[in-house]
Structures are given as C-alpha cells and as structure tokens.
Design an enzyme around this catalytic site. Structure first.
Site, PDB file in Angstrom:
ATOM      1  CG  ASP A 272      44.787  40.810  27.853  1.00  0.00           C
ATOM      2  OD1 ASP A 272      44.827  40.644  29.094  1.00  0.00           O
ATOM      3  OD2 ASP A 272      45.145  39.939  27.042  1.00  0.00           O
TER       4      ASP A 272
ATOM      5  CG  HIS B 214      43.446  44.266  37.974  1.00  0.00           C
ATOM      6  ND1 HIS B 214      43.437  43.890  36.650  1.00  0.00           N
ATOM      7  CD2 HIS B 214      43.772  43.144  38.687  1.00  0.00           C
ATOM      8  CE1 HIS B 214      43.743  42.595  36.560  1.00  0.00           C
ATOM      9  NE2 HIS B 214      43.959  42.133  37.788  1.00  0.00           N
TER      10      HIS B 214
ATOM     11  CG  LEU C 129      29.534  56.306  25.173  1.00  0.00           C
ATOM     12  CD1 LEU C 129      30.004  55.915  23.782  1.00  0.00           C
ATOM     13  CD2 LEU C 129      30.739  56.501  26.102  1.00  0.00           C
TER      14      LEU C 129
END
Ligand code: IPE
Ligand code: IPE
Ligand code: MG
Length: 256
Positions: free
Chosen positions: A31, A48, A142
C-alpha cells in the site's frame, strides 16, 4: 526427521542481518503507491511503476531469506472502484510484469500461483495468468502467490458455492464439511496460512485480504510507502515477527 522450517536456525545466521526464525509464508498488502507519487508531485501511475520494482526486490529478499511462500496483494476486488484510467494502468502493469518477469521467475525456480476471481478479467490478462501458473507449476523454490482481482469474502463465497454444489449433487454430506473442506475449497488450497502479514504505508486494516487464512497471522505495519520497501524493510518486519510470541490460543512455550 526434518525440523520445522520455522524453527530452523539458518546456517548463515552468523550474519546479524539474518533473523533466527524465518516465517514459512509472508503475505504483503502493498500500500501507498499513490501517496508515494503525490509526495513527489508525480502521477499515481508512477508510484505503481515503482511499486513493481519493489515487488522484484521483495521476491529476491524472500528467496534469499528462505521464505517458502510470498503472497502479494496486487489488485483487490474493490479496486475496480478507482477511476477507469488508473484501473487500466494497473492492468497494464500486471501484463508487463507477467511478460517481462516470468522468464526470470521461472529461471529462479519460482512457482507462480494466482488467487482471486478470473471472471471479469480481459481474456489477454486471464491468458497470461494461466500461462504463468502452467509454466512454473513444477518449480520447487519460492511460491509467489499473486492476489489479483482478489477479495477474501468473495473467495469464501466461491468456496461455499462449490461445497453447496457438491452437496446438491450428492457428492458431499453436510456433516462431512469441516474446517479442512472449507480450507481446501478456497483459492489458496494447498498453501499454508500466512505466518506474517505486512502492510506498508502505516495503514492498519486488512482490506478484504486473506480473510479466512489470517486467523492466527502476526501483523506488522511498516511505515514506508510500498515503492520504498526494500531488503532492510523486509528484515525489519522479520525482526518484529521474531519478537512475537505465537500462542494459537494455547500457552506460550516460555510459560513455566
Ligand atoms: C497500492 O497503492 C496499490 C494498489 C492498491 C493497487 P495505492 O494505490 O493504494 O496507494 P495509496 O494508498 O493511494 O497511497
Ligand atoms: C488494498 O489497498 C489493496 C491492495 C494493496 C491491492 P487499498 O489501498 O485498495 O485499500 P484501502 O482502500 O485503503 O482499504
Ligand atoms: Mg491504498
């Protein structure tokens, strides 16, 4: 017998930078992109864009630290409420990420999983998400879980419908529905619950993220905006996690 990943003291713990307990699953609410940009007089899309770079850093950190699952909240079911131009920017950035980064993720043995609703997405995006999952499905490093068009309540609703269909068709008895059945009907089937949820930008709420799965997660609120989140920030969050005493309703290991 192999020790639980959580309790392993990592071999390179000689470095003071390496936390003693590394959570199996870290989930991040990324955020503050818009505020990062606004502080600099830049358009929100620039925040962004820089946020995508922070995603690349977080993936590298997770691999380096030995985190097994990294979930990133990329676009919520409620983010459609933003102006159409911003929604288009976010869709464009996801596309670019999948196109540019998939080969490297694959080369690094990363398995990609996508959670969230697929309907409502444009066919090109849906296709890219499917391709990312298909191409990396045999990787064993991962697991990068991308929460896209994701809402925790909507996910539970889809799971309930799936179970109700099975009951209606006579494949499932209502009294056979236990916690495991619900867990297994969610988008996150097979993925362990997050141990640690990090939210950046100082906000202290869940915003419909992993509603079912975070019942016993530890929360760490990071002050920095997501584009500024780096390896040091990741370590700081793990450091705080290491100071927590997880009891799961029982008694502390430290209790006499
Ligand atoms: C997070 O940054 C990215 C998404 C929610 C897609 P925001 O866009 O929410 O940035 P702020 O919270 O407005 O600063
Ligand atoms: C949560 O952030 C969603 C993502 C990080 C993708 P928001 O910025 O959308 O959440 P609210 O609106 O502040 O709760
Ligand atoms: Mg926000």
């Amino acid at each position: 017998m192999t020790a639980d990943v959580e309790t392993v003291v990592r071999p390179d713990s000689a470095s003071s930078q390496t936390p003693a307990r590394v959570p199996d699953h870290v989930a991040i609410i990324m955020d503050g992109n818009g505020r990062w940009a606004a502080r600099r007089g830049l358009p929100r899309v620039e925040g962004h864009r820089r946020g995508v770079e922070a995603v690349r850093r977080a993936v590298r950190s997770a691999i380096e630290l030995g985190v097994r699952y990294l979930t990133i909240y990329s676009f919520s079911a409620e983010n459609w409420r933003r102006p159409p131009a911003e929604v288009a920017d976010l869709m464009g950035l996801l596309k670019l990420f999948m196109l540019r980064d998939l080969a490297e993720l694959h080369a690094n043995d990363v398995r990609v999983r996508i959670i969230g609703a697929r309907d409502g997405l444009s066919p090109d995006i849906a296709g890219l998400l499917e391709e990312a999952e298909r191409r990396t499905c045999r990787n064993t490093g991962l697991t990068l879980v991308v929460a896209f068009n994701y809402g925790g309540r909507q996910e539970i609703l889809r799971a309930v419908r799936r179970l109700a269909e099975a009951v209606a068709e006579g494949r499932l008895r209502p009294d056979a529905i236990g916690l495991d059945a619900i867990t297994g009907a969610l988008d996150t089937a097979g993925i362990p619950d997050p141990d640690l949820v990090i939210r950046t930008s100082g906000e202290q709420r869940l915003s419909n993220f992993l509603t079912w799965q975070t019942a016993y997660a530890e929360y760490v609120i990071a002050p920095e905006f997501w584009p500024d989140f780096d390896h040091e920030s990741f370590l700081a969050a793990l450091d705080e996690y290491n100071r927590r005493d997880r009891r799961f309703g029982g008694l502390s290991d430290k209790a006499g």
